[in-house]
Scaffold this motif. Structure first.
Motif, PDB file in Angstrom:
ATOM      1  N   GLN A 235       0.810  -1.213   0.000  1.00  0.00           N
ATOM      2  CA  GLN A 235       0.000   0.000   0.000  1.00  0.00           C
ATOM      3  C   GLN A 235       0.850   1.273   0.000  1.00  0.00           C
ATOM      4  O   GLN A 235       0.318   2.370   0.160  1.00  0.00           O
ATOM      5  CB  GLN A 235      -0.927   0.011   1.226  1.00  0.00           C
ATOM      6  CG  GLN A 235      -1.903  -1.151   1.255  1.00  0.00           C
ATOM      7  CD  GLN A 235      -2.823  -1.163   0.053  1.00  0.00           C
ATOM      8  OE1 GLN A 235      -3.442  -0.160  -0.281  1.00  0.00           O
ATOM      9  NE2 GLN A 235      -2.911  -2.305  -0.620  1.00  0.00           N
ATOM     10  N   GLY A 236       2.145   1.094  -0.167  1.00  0.00           N
ATOM     11  CA  GLY A 236       3.038   2.242  -0.202  1.00  0.00           C
ATOM     12  C   GLY A 236       3.815   2.293  -1.502  1.00  0.00           C
ATOM     13  O   GLY A 236       3.340   1.828  -2.539  1.00  0.00           O
ATOM     14  N   ASN A 237       5.019   2.823  -1.426  1.00  0.00           N
ATOM     15  CA  ASN A 237       5.815   3.064  -2.627  1.00  0.00           C
ATOM     16  C   ASN A 237       7.029   2.154  -2.772  1.00  0.00           C
ATOM     17  O   ASN A 237       7.830   2.343  -3.695  1.00  0.00           O
ATOM     18  CB  ASN A 237       6.295   4.524  -2.629  1.00  0.00           C
ATOM     19  CG  ASN A 237       5.139   5.502  -2.760  1.00  0.00           C
ATOM     20  OD1 ASN A 237       4.297   5.351  -3.630  1.00  0.00           O
ATOM     21  ND2 ASN A 237       5.080   6.486  -1.879  1.00  0.00           N
ATOM     22  N   MET A 238       7.176   1.171  -1.894  1.00  0.00           N
ATOM     23  CA  MET A 238       8.326   0.278  -1.950  1.00  0.00           C
ATOM     24  C   MET A 238       8.122  -0.756  -3.067  1.00  0.00           C
ATOM     25  O   MET A 238       7.015  -1.273  -3.262  1.00  0.00           O
ATOM     26  CB  MET A 238       8.526  -0.425  -0.616  1.00  0.00           C
ATOM     27  CG  MET A 238       8.606   0.510   0.586  1.00  0.00           C
ATOM     28  SD  MET A 238      10.173   1.388   0.725  1.00  0.00           S
ATOM     29  CE  MET A 238      11.219   0.107   1.377  1.00  0.00           C
ATOM     30  N   ASN A 239       9.202  -1.081  -3.742  1.00  0.00           N
ATOM     31  CA  ASN A 239       9.153  -1.984  -4.895  1.00  0.00           C
ATOM     32  C   ASN A 239       9.437  -3.422  -4.448  1.00  0.00           C
ATOM     33  O   ASN A 239      10.533  -3.957  -4.652  1.00  0.00           O
ATOM     34  CB  ASN A 239      10.177  -1.536  -5.952  1.00  0.00           C
ATOM     35  CG  ASN A 239      10.086  -2.347  -7.225  1.00  0.00           C
ATOM     36  OD1 ASN A 239       9.318  -3.297  -7.330  1.00  0.00           O
ATOM     37  ND2 ASN A 239      10.895  -1.991  -8.205  1.00  0.00           N
ATOM     38  N   TRP A 240       8.440  -4.047  -3.835  1.00  0.00           N
ATOM     39  CA  TRP A 240       8.632  -5.375  -3.242  1.00  0.00           C
ATOM     40  C   TRP A 240       8.974  -6.465  -4.257  1.00  0.00           C
ATOM     41  O   TRP A 240       9.780  -7.348  -3.952  1.00  0.00           O
ATOM     42  CB  TRP A 240       7.417  -5.756  -2.391  1.00  0.00           C
ATOM     43  CG  TRP A 240       7.221  -4.789  -1.272  1.00  0.00           C
ATOM     44  CD1 TRP A 240       6.212  -3.892  -1.108  1.00  0.00           C
ATOM     45  CD2 TRP A 240       8.103  -4.586  -0.164  1.00  0.00           C
ATOM     46  NE1 TRP A 240       6.404  -3.138   0.020  1.00  0.00           N
ATOM     47  CE2 TRP A 240       7.555  -3.538   0.621  1.00  0.00           C
ATOM     48  CE3 TRP A 240       9.302  -5.160   0.236  1.00  0.00           C
ATOM     49  CZ2 TRP A 240       8.161  -3.082   1.779  1.00  0.00           C
ATOM     50  CZ3 TRP A 240       9.924  -4.703   1.388  1.00  0.00           C
ATOM     51  CH2 TRP A 240       9.350  -3.673   2.155  1.00  0.00           C
ATOM     52  N   PRO A 241       8.411  -6.467  -5.462  1.00  0.00           N
ATOM     53  CA  PRO A 241       8.793  -7.518  -6.410  1.00  0.00           C
ATOM     54  C   PRO A 241      10.286  -7.518  -6.756  1.00  0.00           C
ATOM     55  O   PRO A 241      10.821  -8.553  -7.142  1.00  0.00           O
ATOM     56  CB  PRO A 241       7.936  -7.203  -7.646  1.00  0.00           C
ATOM     57  CG  PRO A 241       6.712  -6.536  -7.086  1.00  0.00           C
ATOM     58  CD  PRO A 241       7.250  -5.685  -5.962  1.00  0.00           C
ATOM     59  N   GLU A 242      10.960  -6.382  -6.616  1.00  0.00           N
ATOM     60  CA  GLU A 242      12.408  -6.348  -6.802  1.00  0.00           C
ATOM     61  C   GLU A 242      13.156  -6.474  -5.488  1.00  0.00           C
ATOM     62  O   GLU A 242      14.214  -7.105  -5.416  1.00  0.00           O
ATOM     63  CB  GLU A 242      12.824  -5.052  -7.505  1.00  0.00           C
ATOM     64  CG  GLU A 242      12.459  -4.997  -8.975  1.00  0.00           C
ATOM     65  CD  GLU A 242      13.180  -3.870  -9.700  1.00  0.00           C
ATOM     66  OE1 GLU A 242      14.256  -3.443  -9.225  1.00  0.00           O
ATOM     67  OE2 GLU A 242      12.670  -3.419 -10.737  1.00  0.00           O
ATOM     68  N   LEU A 243      12.613  -5.890  -4.424  1.00  0.00           N
ATOM     69  CA  LEU A 243      13.320  -5.871  -3.145  1.00  0.00           C
ATOM     70  C   LEU A 243      13.438  -7.254  -2.516  1.00  0.00           C
ATOM     71  O   LEU A 243      14.493  -7.620  -1.991  1.00  0.00           O
ATOM     72  CB  LEU A 243      12.617  -4.927  -2.169  1.00  0.00           C
ATOM     73  CG  LEU A 243      12.864  -3.432  -2.373  1.00  0.00           C
ATOM     74  CD1 LEU A 243      11.926  -2.622  -1.498  1.00  0.00           C
ATOM     75  CD2 LEU A 243      14.319  -3.092  -2.063  1.00  0.00           C
ATOM     76  N   LEU A 244      12.368  -8.029  -2.543  1.00  0.00           N
ATOM     77  CA  LEU A 244      12.403  -9.310  -1.838  1.00  0.00           C
ATOM     78  C   LEU A 244      13.372 -10.308  -2.474  1.00  0.00           C
ATOM     79  O   LEU A 244      14.151 -10.944  -1.746  1.00  0.00           O
ATOM     80  CB  LEU A 244      10.991  -9.880  -1.704  1.00  0.00           C
ATOM     81  CG  LEU A 244      10.054  -9.022  -0.837  1.00  0.00           C
ATOM     82  CD1 LEU A 244       8.682  -9.668  -0.718  1.00  0.00           C
ATOM     83  CD2 LEU A 244      10.642  -8.765   0.551  1.00  0.00           C
ATOM     84  N   PRO A 245      13.401 -10.457  -3.792  1.00  0.00           N
ATOM     85  CA  PRO A 245      14.443 -11.311  -4.370  1.00  0.00           C
ATOM     86  C   PRO A 245      15.859 -10.809  -4.080  1.00  0.00           C
ATOM     87  O   PRO A 245      16.776 -11.604  -3.841  1.00  0.00           O
ATOM     88  CB  PRO A 245      14.133 -11.264  -5.869  1.00  0.00           C
ATOM     89  CG  PRO A 245      12.678 -10.959  -5.952  1.00  0.00           C
ATOM     90  CD  PRO A 245      12.422 -10.019  -4.806  1.00  0.00           C
ATOM     91  N   ALA A 246      16.042  -9.484  -4.081  1.00  0.00           N
ATOM     92  CA  ALA A 246      17.362  -8.924  -3.768  1.00  0.00           C
ATOM     93  C   ALA A 246      17.744  -9.210  -2.323  1.00  0.00           C
ATOM     94  O   ALA A 246      18.916  -9.495  -2.014  1.00  0.00           O
ATOM     95  CB  ALA A 246      17.368  -7.420  -4.026  1.00  0.00           C
ATOM     96  N   ALA A 247      16.758  -9.148  -1.409  1.00  0.00           N
ATOM     97  CA  ALA A 247      17.019  -9.459  -0.007  1.00  0.00           C
ATOM     98  C   ALA A 247      17.397 -10.922   0.161  1.00  0.00           C
ATOM     99  O   ALA A 247      18.306 -11.269   0.936  1.00  0.00           O
ATOM    100  CB  ALA A 247      15.799  -9.120   0.839  1.00  0.00           C
ATOM    101  N   GLU A 248      16.710 -11.791  -0.557  1.00  0.00           N
ATOM    102  CA  GLU A 248      17.051 -13.210  -0.499  1.00  0.00           C
ATOM    103  C   GLU A 248      18.479 -13.438  -0.997  1.00  0.00           C
ATOM    104  O   GLU A 248      19.254 -14.180  -0.389  1.00  0.00           O
ATOM    105  CB  GLU A 248      16.061 -14.017  -1.326  1.00  0.00           C
ATOM    106  CG  GLU A 248      16.280 -15.518  -1.254  1.00  0.00           C
ATOM    107  CD  GLU A 248      15.201 -16.316  -1.953  1.00  0.00           C
ATOM    108  OE1 GLU A 248      15.307 -17.556  -1.954  1.00  0.00           O
ATOM    109  OE2 GLU A 248      14.258 -15.715  -2.498  1.00  0.00           O
TER     110      GLU A 248
END
Length: 282
Positions: free
Chosen positions: A234-247
């Motif tokens: 519901q915000g502006n964070m790009n989770w589809p890119e962030l979560l794989p990068a975090a992994e």
């Protein structure tokens, strides 16, 4: 794929009202697999509830909170080192986390170095026991002293202390989260999945300002305080890119967190975050 969990700070009132065991039942009903324990007293009863919750509901304890000196709600490693290790063994938790360094350690390079040096022996001792100590950041950890971020100072002085990366606070601190994950790859073991939104400018504030019932200083204080914590997606964070990068950076747990739900029932906020994460494959 990292295990999806919840930062139980969001449900601390419910824990205090009805106990950890019943909260873990709710967590399981929300299709969440793990919890991080924070901002509640680590009583023997609460630890036993974590053990029972794992056995009965399959909810893992991802991490529990700790500090060096007494005074917080987590384990004080100066006086409770053995108890903390025993709790990790009983619950199956492989991580302890420090939620914030003392404010005094944020004031200078020397103060930060001294704090990190005081933590390193405990982090090393915990590692010998199979427990990883992680440091949770806020925006202030992007402070630079002589061109060196607090993040860098901590890694240099306390190499046994790894990171619990709060991606919202990284963003608020002015560093692109993808850059942070790349820069500290290998040290990012726990990830706070917390979104960042900007609230609408209140119409009443604009009306007062235009009517000259508010000076520029007061208006600007409102203008600068529009940043909010948001439900994931519901915000502006790009989770589809962030979560794989975090992994890729070494994350073992993704932990949903929202510091303030702005009057909403936290269960509803957690459910929305969980549904969004499911929609992108988590």
């Amino acid at each position: 794929m990292p295990v999806l969990g919840l930062q139980l700070m969001m449900l601390k009132d419910q824990i205090n009202e009805k106990g950890m065991y019943e909260v873990l039942r709710q967590v399981r009903e929300l299709d969440i697999d793990a919890v991080e324990v924070s901002q509640v007293e680590m009583t023997d009863e609460l630890i036993e509830d974590l053990v029972r919750g794992r056995a009965d509901f399959g909810v893992e304890t991802a991490a529990m909170s700790a500090s060096i000196a007494p005074g917080g709600n987590g384990f004080a490693l100066e006086t409770e080192f053995d108890r903390a290790v025993d709790a990790c063994r009983r619950t199956g938790s492989r991580f302890l986390r420090i939620g914030m360094m003392p404010f005094s350690a944020m004031t200078s390079k020397q103060a930060c170095e001294e704090w990190a040096a005081s933590v390193e022996p405990y982090a090393a001792r915990l590692a010998e026991q199979g427990v990883t100590l992680c440091y949770h950041n806020h925006h202030v950890d992007l402070i630079q002293f002589e061109g060196e971020r607090i993040f860098d100072i901590v890694r240099r002085v306390a190499p046994s202390l790894l990171f619990e990366v709060d991606l919202h606070w990284v963003q608020r601190g002015g560093m692109a989260p993808l850059d942070m994950l790349k820069a500290y790859s290998g040290a990012c073991k726990l990830i706070h999945v917390k979104d960042f939104r900007i609230a609408p400018l209140p119409a009443e504030t604009v009306e007062r300002f235009e009517a000259q019932d508010m000076d520029m200083t007061e208006f600007y204080s409102v203008f600068l305080s529009l940043a909010q914590f948001a439900e994931v997606g519901q915000g502006n964070m790009n989770w589809p890119e962030l979560l794989p990068a975090a992994e890729e950076a070494g994350a073992e747990y993704f932990l949903i967190e929202q510091d303030d739900t702005y009057g909403r029932d936290p269960i509803d906020c957690i459910r929305e975050s969980r549904e969004y994460l499911a929609s992108i494959g988590y």
